[in-house]
Motif scaffolding. Sequence first.
Motif: not given
Length: 245
Positions: A89-106
Amino acid sequence: MKKIAIVILVLEIAFSYSCKKGGQMVQTTINGQLRTNGTNDKIIISAEIARPQVKLYEQKDGPDIYANGFKEIASVTVDKNARYSFDIKLNERNVYFIGFRNLDTTIYISAPDSWSVHDETKRFNYITPGTSNNVNLYCLAKSWVRPRFINTNPDPNNVDVFEYRGGLPCNNCGSSGLPPIFHGPVDSTLYWVGKTWSGTYKYGVQKPSYAHTVEGKLTRNGVTRDTSIIYTVPPFDTTVVEIRY
């Protein structure tokens, strides 16, 4: 009675403003896949390290609320096919975005320290509350390029001049850091190799400002003009990349 009416009116206005400002919490689904930038292939996941995570952030208006203007509100680990999903559940008036973490840095370039929407490369991972959001996220693979400059003028006696001005990665290309100026009919592969990221557009954002580009000045038929040439880099390997002008 008049005072009571005024009080009721003030309360109604305050309640209306509060509702307008706060917004309703609405059920929201978010799903997608982590992919290797420049392809539609899922990322390579190592069995020896933790799988990557996708994180959901909420943006706030100003540093008085959160230090960076946003905060992480949910996180999920991708499955073996690099897929993820949220049901929240998210607030209909707020702003949201996504990102990622923990890639294989090799084999992949690390995700940025901040996925704030103030970072222009991430402004396209917005989430719309109250709807079903399908967002594939594109991870930058480590890649290397060897540039090959090709004059596409079919006249074998042309006197074109192409002056390179920038855009190629250059890790061992000499003290000047620049390829030579090319004259006439040319098909020349340079000796140096540069490290860069995979794909055509960074993080899959299809805008010219996010593209791999070679900048230069081209003189053809006596006319000199600035030129910008978009090129593509395959992931994970050293590739001869053609720069056609």
